[in-house]
Design a protein around this motif. Structure first.
Motif, short mmCIF file in Angstrom:
data_model
loop_
_atom_site.label_atom_id
_atom_site.label_comp_id
_atom_site.label_asym_id
_atom_site.label_seq_id
_atom_site.Cartn_x
_atom_site.Cartn_y
_atom_site.Cartn_z
N LEU A 25 0.87 -1.18 0.00
CA LEU A 25 0.00 0.00 0.00
C LEU A 25 0.90 1.23 0.00
CD1 LEU A 25 -2.66 -1.10 2.64
CD2 LEU A 25 -2.86 -1.17 0.15
N TRP A 26 1.15 1.76 -1.18
CA TRP A 26 2.14 2.83 -1.29
C TRP A 26 1.71 4.09 -0.55
CZ3 TRP A 26 6.83 1.73 -2.80
CH2 TRP A 26 7.04 0.59 -3.58
N GLU A 27 0.43 4.39 -0.55
CA GLU A 27 -0.03 5.56 0.18
C GLU A 27 0.20 5.39 1.67
OE1 GLU A 27 -0.86 8.27 -1.17
OE2 GLU A 27 -0.92 7.54 -3.23
N HIS A 28 -0.09 4.19 2.17
CA HIS A 28 0.13 3.91 3.60
C HIS A 28 1.61 3.96 3.93
CE1 HIS A 28 0.87 1.26 7.08
NE2 HIS A 28 -0.23 1.82 7.55
N LEU A 29 2.43 3.40 3.04
CA LEU A 29 3.87 3.39 3.28
C LEU A 29 4.43 4.81 3.28
CD1 LEU A 29 6.47 1.71 3.60
CD2 LEU A 29 6.64 1.66 1.10
N SER A 30 3.98 5.62 2.34
CA SER A 30 4.45 7.01 2.28
C SER A 30 4.05 7.77 3.53
CB SER A 30 3.88 7.71 1.04
OG SER A 30 4.32 7.08 -0.14
N ASP A 31 2.81 7.57 3.98
CA ASP A 31 2.34 8.26 5.17
C ASP A 31 3.10 7.80 6.41
OD1 ASP A 31 0.18 10.02 6.43
OD2 ASP A 31 -0.12 8.15 7.52
N ALA A 32 3.33 6.49 6.51
CA ALA A 32 4.03 5.95 7.68
C ALA A 32 5.48 6.43 7.73
CB ALA A 32 3.98 4.43 7.67
N THR A 33 6.17 6.38 6.59
CA THR A 33 7.57 6.81 6.57
C THR A 33 7.69 8.31 6.77
OG1 THR A 33 7.45 6.84 4.14
CG2 THR A 33 8.39 4.89 5.18
N HIS A 34 6.69 9.07 6.30
CA HIS A 34 6.70 10.52 6.53
C HIS A 34 6.67 10.82 8.02
CE1 HIS A 34 4.94 14.52 7.11
NE2 HIS A 34 5.48 14.83 5.95
N PHE A 43 15.34 3.18 12.00
CA PHE A 43 14.85 2.51 10.79
C PHE A 43 13.78 3.34 10.08
CE2 PHE A 43 12.67 -0.56 8.11
CZ PHE A 43 13.74 -1.25 7.57
N GLY A 44 13.08 4.20 10.81
CA GLY A 44 12.07 5.06 10.19
C GLY A 44 12.66 5.95 9.09
N PRO A 45 13.68 6.76 9.40
CA PRO A 45 14.30 7.57 8.35
C PRO A 45 14.94 6.74 7.24
CG PRO A 45 14.87 8.43 10.51
CD PRO A 45 14.17 7.12 10.73
N LEU A 46 15.50 5.58 7.59
CA LEU A 46 16.09 4.72 6.57
C LEU A 46 15.01 4.24 5.59
CD1 LEU A 46 18.51 2.63 8.81
CD2 LEU A 46 19.17 4.23 7.01
N ALA A 47 13.86 3.83 6.13
CA ALA A 47 12.75 3.42 5.28
C ALA A 47 12.23 4.60 4.45
CB ALA A 47 11.62 2.84 6.12
N GLY A 48 12.25 5.79 5.05
CA GLY A 48 11.83 6.98 4.33
C GLY A 48 12.72 7.26 3.13
N ILE A 49 14.03 7.09 3.29
CA ILE A 49 14.97 7.31 2.19
C ILE A 49 14.71 6.31 1.07
CG2 ILE A 49 17.40 7.19 1.51
CD1 ILE A 49 18.09 8.24 4.31
N CYS A 50 14.52 5.04 1.44
CA CYS A 50 14.25 4.00 0.44
C CYS A 50 12.96 4.30 -0.32
CB CYS A 50 14.15 2.63 1.12
SG CYS A 50 15.65 2.09 1.96
N THR A 51 11.91 4.66 0.41
CA THR A 51 10.63 4.98 -0.21
C THR A 51 10.75 6.19 -1.13
OG1 THR A 51 9.46 4.11 1.72
CG2 THR A 51 8.21 5.52 0.23
#
Length: 313
Positions: free
Chosen positions: A103-112, A154-162
């Motif tokens: 769920l790209w929208e959910h992933l973007s919101d979560a990593t944001h 891991f949050g910012p790391l996931a944000g960079i990947c996304t």
């Protein structure tokens, strides 16, 4: 167990028919409810439905293309239990498996949210680094594991990947800022913490230079460190995209980002350049491995689902 999402939408009256048609033609949807003129802020109709998780991204993308995120509202929540033959059929009709869906929208919101440089984020990463500092000086593996679990990096790391996969430079900049500023601040505070602990006799340079069988690897990076970081990056990304967030704890305690930062800070307070540099290399190697693996995993998942969508009649 059926993997379903519940959508609650507020739609302007003139867009309701388009929204309903989109829901009805999306494979994997069911339990459609329309409540005319029920919404007050913003004013409009309320539309609710359930959708199989593997069809969720397609539906959310369509709703955003209709402009519903700006003219109305899109709220999504996971359904823990759904006892319905229609839900079973919707999940069976939807292509793919719910656990594999992204769920790209959910992933973007979560990593944001997780990659924002906030006071809470700085507090957690600083406390984790200070706990790890105690662990490296005492050569205590339990404290090291605890510090890894507390660390929020891991949050910012996931944000960079996304951000790389979705080509979102603002998210990349925000995540990189949180990562770099967070570690810099945590290490600076830990240097002061180490000097204080030395002044009161709880830390000594001899402890740092002594043989440390449980924590010596932290300032001696090798290829195994990179391999573990890559594997952890893949596992962490999959845990986010599959909504299995509980696995992130295991990912956190498999890489030595926070302990490496802590060891570098303590060594710097004693002027030990060898351990400082070795720990910094360990930190950078782990960060690089996680970013490369996480980005590759997201790119592979995006390609897989785009191919699957094209092949779905």
């Amino acid at each position: 167990m059926v993997a379903m999402l519940h959508l609650r939408l507020i739609t302007p009256c003139e867009k309701t028919d388009d929204v309903v048609r989109l829901i009805e033609k999306t494979v994997g949807t069911t339990h459609l409810v329309v409540l005319p003129d029920s919404a007050r802020d913003p004013a409009g109709d309320v539309v609710m439905c359930d959708v199989a998780r593997e069809a969720g991204d397609e539906l959310l993308t369509g709703l955003r293309e209709l402009g519903l995120d700006s003219s109305g509202s899109i709220a999504v929540e996971s359904i823990d239990l759904s006892l319905s033959a229609r839900a079973d059929k919707a999940e069976a009709d939807a292509p793919g498996e719910g656990a594999d869906a992204v769920l790209w929208e959910h992933l973007s919101d979560a990593t944001h949210e997780e990659s924002t440089l906030s006071v809470t984020y700085l507090a957690f990463i600083t406390l984790a680094t200070m706990i790890a500092a105690c662990g490296v000086v005492l050569d205590n593996a339990i404290l090291i594991v605890g510090a890894m679990a507390v660390g929020p990096e891991f949050g910012p790391l996931a944000g960079i990947c996304t951000a790389i996969v979705q080509r979102r430079p603002r998210l990349a900049l925000r995540s990189l800022t949180a990562l770099l500023v967070g570690f810099a601040a945590a290490m600076a505070v830990t240097v002061g913490f180490s000097l204080f602990m030395d002044a009161v006799g709880l830390f000594t340079q001899d402890q740092l230079k002594a043989d440390r069988p449980n924590t010596g690897f932290i300032y001696a990076p090798d290829w195994f460190s990179f391999v573990v970081a890559v594997l952890a990056g893949i596992a962490g990304t999959l845990s986010l995209t599959s909504a299995k967030s509980g696995l992130l704890v295991g990912v956190a305690i498999s890489v030595t980002t926070v302990p490496a930062a802590a060891n570098a800070a303590v060594a710097l307070s004693y002027g030990d350049t060898k351990q400082t540099w070795g720990s910094t290399e360990q930190l950078l190697l782990n960060l690089l491995g996680i970013i490369l693996a996480g980005t590759a995993t997201l790119a592979a998942q995006k390609w897989f689902w785009s191919r699957q969508r094209k092949n779905t009649p």
